[in-house]
Design an enzyme around this catalytic site. Structure first.
Site, PDB file in Angstrom:
ATOM      1  N   ARG A 179      53.991  31.069  55.353  1.00  0.00           N
ATOM      2  CA  ARG A 179      55.087  31.891  55.866  1.00  0.00           C
ATOM      3  C   ARG A 179      56.137  31.040  56.577  1.00  0.00           C
ATOM      4  NH1 ARG A 179      52.366  36.295  59.482  1.00  0.00           N
ATOM      5  NH2 ARG A 179      51.398  37.334  57.720  1.00  0.00           N
ATOM      6  N   ARG A 236      42.059  32.332  64.826  1.00  0.00           N
ATOM      7  CA  ARG A 236      42.085  33.803  64.775  1.00  0.00           C
ATOM      8  C   ARG A 236      40.989  34.322  63.844  1.00  0.00           C
ATOM      9  NH1 ARG A 236      48.055  34.890  63.171  1.00  0.00           N
ATOM     10  NH2 ARG A 236      47.529  37.101  63.273  1.00  0.00           N
ATOM     11  N   ARG A 241      38.296  46.423  68.545  1.00  0.00           N
ATOM     12  CA  ARG A 241      38.291  45.000  68.229  1.00  0.00           C
ATOM     13  C   ARG A 241      36.891  44.395  68.372  1.00  0.00           C
ATOM     14  NH1 ARG A 241      42.588  41.640  67.825  1.00  0.00           N
ATOM     15  NH2 ARG A 241      44.116  43.180  68.456  1.00  0.00           N
ATOM     16  N   LYS A 261      46.916  44.564  56.297  1.00  0.00           N
ATOM     17  CA  LYS A 261      46.633  45.916  56.774  1.00  0.00           C
ATOM     18  C   LYS A 261      47.820  46.532  57.529  1.00  0.00           C
ATOM     19  CE  LYS A 261      43.833  44.542  60.796  1.00  0.00           C
ATOM     20  NZ  LYS A 261      44.161  43.089  60.743  1.00  0.00           N
ATOM     21  N   ARG A 299      56.206  29.705  62.465  1.00  0.00           N
ATOM     22  CA  ARG A 299      55.834  30.141  63.817  1.00  0.00           C
ATOM     23  C   ARG A 299      54.495  29.515  64.219  1.00  0.00           C
ATOM     24  NH1 ARG A 299      57.053  36.394  62.843  1.00  0.00           N
ATOM     25  NH2 ARG A 299      55.239  36.026  61.523  1.00  0.00           N
TER      26      ARG A 299
END
Ligand code: ZN
Length: 216
Positions: free
Chosen positions: A127, A171, A88, A13, A160
């Site tokens: 990633r 998350r 949120r 997004k 990371r």
């Protein structure tokens, strides 16, 4: 155009937000960005927010809502805005409704990006980032020529902490617990646009533009 972007982390997004704000010439309001601006401006509310973030805690709703309220009083949001990462949770969605009511504004769309957990985990945990220049790679979708080495500067590629599988799972859990109910909150408003976030950036954008065109 007043748009809210919703969806789990890693669904793309943020990338689509950048394209949309350019197209509609509206400000991209992410609470992360506002917090950073506030730290820079050295305001009282910025200091309070920073104290939470520095401790690794979530900024409480009342502070976040006040920061958004202040942001909505700036001139550049008169012709619209795009929210990314706000509201949120339900409490924030209710607060936003009050703010919009005060201004006699209504939302145009709540874009809900969807993708399976498997895809999200694969995208984020694959990633790799160059330690030296920050270039971003993906072990399957955009691998470097030599494993673990940056094509551009020869720097070491690392994962990371935020991208590690256990962090992604945490998350996602927070998202399903707190943020997904916001979709339900907007369900009866007729504003929800479901978008398949598993497609390419271009195809996803084409889908969004098509639906937004049909709504207006
Ligand atoms: Zn590099």
């Amino acid at each position: 155009m007043r748009i809210i972007m919703m969806g789990p982390p890693g669904v793309g997004k943020g990338t689509e937000a950048v394209i949309l704000v350019k197209h509609f010439n509206i400000p991209h309001i992410s609470t992360g960005n506002i917090f950073r601006e506030l730290f820079h401006d050295d305001t009282e509310i910025g200091k309070i927010a920073k104290s939470y973030i520095d401790r690794g805690e979530l900024v409480p709703d009342d502070i976040t809502n006040e920061i958004v309220h202040q942001r909505l009083s700036k001139d550049d949001v008169k012709d619209g805005f795009l929210f990314d990462g706000y509201p949120r949770n339900i409490a924030q969605a209710e607060a936003l409704d009050k703010m919009l009511e005060e201004k006699n504004w209504t939302l145009d769309a709540v874009i809900n990006f969807q993708a399976t957990d498997e895809l999200i985990i694969e995208r984020i945990s694959g990633r790799r980032v160059c330690k030296k220049c920050g270039a971003v790679y993906h072990i399957h979708n955009k691998p470097p020529k030599t494993e673990g080495v940056c094509d551009q500067c020869g720097g070491q590629l690392i994962q990371r902490d935020d991208d590690k599988q256990e962090t992604v799972l945490r998350r996602l859990r927070i998202y399903y617990d707190q943020t997904e109910p916001v979709i339900g909150y907007y369900k009866d408003s007729g504003l929800i646009v479901n978008i398949d976030g598993s497609q390419t950036i271009e195809k996803t954008n084409a889908d969004i533009m098509k639906v937004l065109g049909e709504m207006n």
